[in-house]
Design an enzyme around this catalytic site. Structure first.
Site, mmCIF file in Angstrom:
data_model
loop_
_atom_site.group_PDB
_atom_site.id
_atom_site.type_symbol
_atom_site.label_atom_id
_atom_site.label_comp_id
_atom_site.label_asym_id
_atom_site.label_seq_id
_atom_site.Cartn_x
_atom_site.Cartn_y
_atom_site.Cartn_z
ATOM 1 N N PRO A 10 0.789 -1.234 0.000
ATOM 2 C CA PRO A 10 0.000 0.000 0.000
ATOM 3 C C PRO A 10 0.819 1.281 0.000
ATOM 4 O O PRO A 10 1.857 1.363 0.654
ATOM 5 C CB PRO A 10 -0.821 -0.104 1.288
ATOM 6 N N ASN A 11 0.308 2.236 -0.743
ATOM 7 C CA ASN A 11 0.850 3.596 -0.854
ATOM 8 C C ASN A 11 2.098 3.684 -1.720
ATOM 9 O O ASN A 11 2.587 4.792 -1.973
ATOM 10 C CB ASN A 11 1.112 4.212 0.539
ATOM 11 N N ARG A 18 4.765 10.993 -2.674
ATOM 12 C CA ARG A 18 4.646 10.658 -1.257
ATOM 13 C C ARG A 18 5.992 10.860 -0.543
ATOM 14 O O ARG A 18 6.966 10.156 -0.850
ATOM 15 C CB ARG A 18 4.232 9.191 -1.138
ATOM 16 N N TYR A 23 11.281 8.788 0.551
ATOM 17 C CA TYR A 23 11.229 7.705 -0.437
ATOM 18 C C TYR A 23 11.844 8.060 -1.788
ATOM 19 O O TYR A 23 11.885 7.211 -2.687
ATOM 20 C CB TYR A 23 9.769 7.262 -0.626
ATOM 21 N N ASN A 74 8.022 -5.702 -1.262
ATOM 22 C CA ASN A 74 7.993 -4.541 -0.369
ATOM 23 C C ASN A 74 6.590 -4.510 0.236
ATOM 24 O O ASN A 74 5.648 -4.032 -0.397
ATOM 25 C CB ASN A 74 8.294 -3.240 -1.112
ATOM 26 N N ALA A 77 3.438 -0.741 4.673
ATOM 27 C CA ALA A 77 2.983 -0.722 6.075
ATOM 28 C C ALA A 77 2.554 -2.107 6.569
ATOM 29 O O ALA A 77 2.615 -2.382 7.774
ATOM 30 C CB ALA A 77 1.853 0.281 6.247
ATOM 31 N N GLU A 101 12.601 -9.526 1.329
ATOM 32 C CA GLU A 101 11.842 -8.355 1.794
ATOM 33 C C GLU A 101 12.675 -7.121 1.464
ATOM 34 O O GLU A 101 13.871 -7.084 1.766
ATOM 35 C CB GLU A 101 11.622 -8.465 3.306
ATOM 36 N N HIS A 103 12.882 -2.688 1.332
ATOM 37 C CA HIS A 103 12.355 -1.372 1.711
ATOM 38 C C HIS A 103 13.222 -0.298 1.080
ATOM 39 O O HIS A 103 14.451 -0.429 1.032
ATOM 40 C CB HIS A 103 12.356 -1.187 3.229
ATOM 41 N N LEU A 104 12.561 0.758 0.645
ATOM 42 C CA LEU A 104 13.294 1.910 0.107
ATOM 43 C C LEU A 104 14.049 2.608 1.229
ATOM 44 O O LEU A 104 15.231 2.912 1.117
ATOM 45 C CB LEU A 104 12.300 2.889 -0.537
ATOM 46 N N ARG A 110 13.789 4.628 11.731
ATOM 47 C CA ARG A 110 12.617 5.514 11.711
ATOM 48 C C ARG A 110 11.772 5.328 12.976
ATOM 49 O O ARG A 110 12.288 4.960 14.011
ATOM 50 C CB ARG A 110 11.834 5.257 10.413
ATOM 51 N N ARG A 114 7.885 1.118 13.081
ATOM 52 C CA ARG A 114 8.463 0.542 11.847
ATOM 53 C C ARG A 114 9.629 -0.397 12.137
ATOM 54 O O ARG A 114 10.178 -1.019 11.239
ATOM 55 C CB ARG A 114 8.962 1.665 10.927
HETATM 56 C C1 DQA Z 1 8.503 1.069 3.309
HETATM 57 C C2 DQA Z 1 8.678 1.292 4.815
HETATM 58 C C3 DQA Z 1 7.365 1.094 5.540
HETATM 59 O O1 DQA Z 1 7.534 1.347 6.934
HETATM 60 C C4 DQA Z 1 6.322 2.047 5.014
HETATM 61 O O2 DQA Z 1 5.070 1.809 5.637
HETATM 62 C C5 DQA Z 1 6.203 2.040 3.533
HETATM 63 C C6 DQA Z 1 7.410 1.940 2.730
HETATM 64 C C7 DQA Z 1 9.798 1.367 2.525
HETATM 65 O O3 DQA Z 1 9.880 0.926 1.383
HETATM 66 O O4 DQA Z 1 10.682 2.064 3.029
HETATM 67 O O5 DQA Z 1 5.127 2.211 2.988
HETATM 68 O O6 DQA Z 1 8.182 -0.299 3.107
#
Ligand code: DQA
Length: 197
Positions: A10-11, A18, A23, A74, A77, A101, A103-104, A110, A114
């Site tokens: 998501p997102n 965003r 990011y 990825n 959240a 897994e 993450h950017l 953070r 998280r």
């Molecule tokens: C994320 C890190 C997560 O905590 C966050 O909710 C995201 C992006 C990252 O790629 O850094 O949506 O997965």
């Protein structure tokens, strides 16, 4: 050809607009283009997808198991609380497939919520904090394990598929979340306390 599903939660469809300070400025379309190019170079057939819907993501993980495809995930959240996603990810590595897994950003640096991943313990490994380059590093890890690797991914400390520090950054997209290219001499193992010589 080795098939890899590159799945985004998501997102992440909002990349570019965003929180660019976290990011970066690359959009999901930019990321897709880069991932496809990296995949081609590495001899992988990549399929890049994004959804805001947990059940869709779970379904894609089931599809990976049934198709024998490795996964770069990825979970966004969902990383931090989705046991449904965790259970689906576990089926991928239980099937002997690689699941990385990614993450950017570096979630460990953070907010407190998280700092825990419910997915990490069932993944083959995790790459975080290198911006879009996290995906390239994840694809290199998959390409280095053309067979089935499952949860352990190979002996700890094994170095696969990396030939130089310059190559580690050669194709990265620029952005605040990306690591700057390394310059200057590499430390020798003797400079790193606690590491075996
Ligand atoms: C994320 C890190 C997560 O905590 C966050 O909710 C995201 C992006 C990252 O790629 O850094 O949506 O997965």
């Amino acid at each position: 050809m080795t098939r890899v599903l590159v799945l985004n939660g998501p997102n992440l469809g909002r990349l570019g607009v965003r929180e660019p300070e976290v990011y970066g400025t690359a959009t999901m379309a930019d990321l897709r283009t880069a991932v496809e190019a990296w995949g081609e170079k590495l001899g992988l057939t990549v399929d890049v997808r994004q959804t805001d819907d947990e059940s869709v993501l779970v379904g894609w993980l089931h599809e990976a198991v049934d198709a024998g495809a490795h996964v770069v995930l990825n979970p966004a959240a969902f990383t931090h609380y989705s046991y449904a996603l965790r259970d689906a990810a576990a089926q991928v590595t239980e099937a002997g497939l690689v699941l990385v897994e990614v993450h950017l950003s570096n979630p460990l640096a953070r907010e407190a919520f998280r700092r825990h991943s419910v997915v990490g313990a069932v993944a083959t490994g995790t790459v975080a904090g290198f911006g879009t380059d996290s995906y390239r590093l994840a694809l290199e890890a998959v390409a280095a394990r053309p067979g089935r690797a499952g949860r352990t991914g190979g002996p700890p400390g094994e170095v696969l598929g990396v030939d130089s520090p310059e190559n580690l950054t050669r194709n990265g997209l620029d952005g605040p979340a990306g690591a700057p290219p390394r310059s200057g001499p590499r430390p020798s193992p003797g400079d790193r306390p606690g590491l075996p010589r």
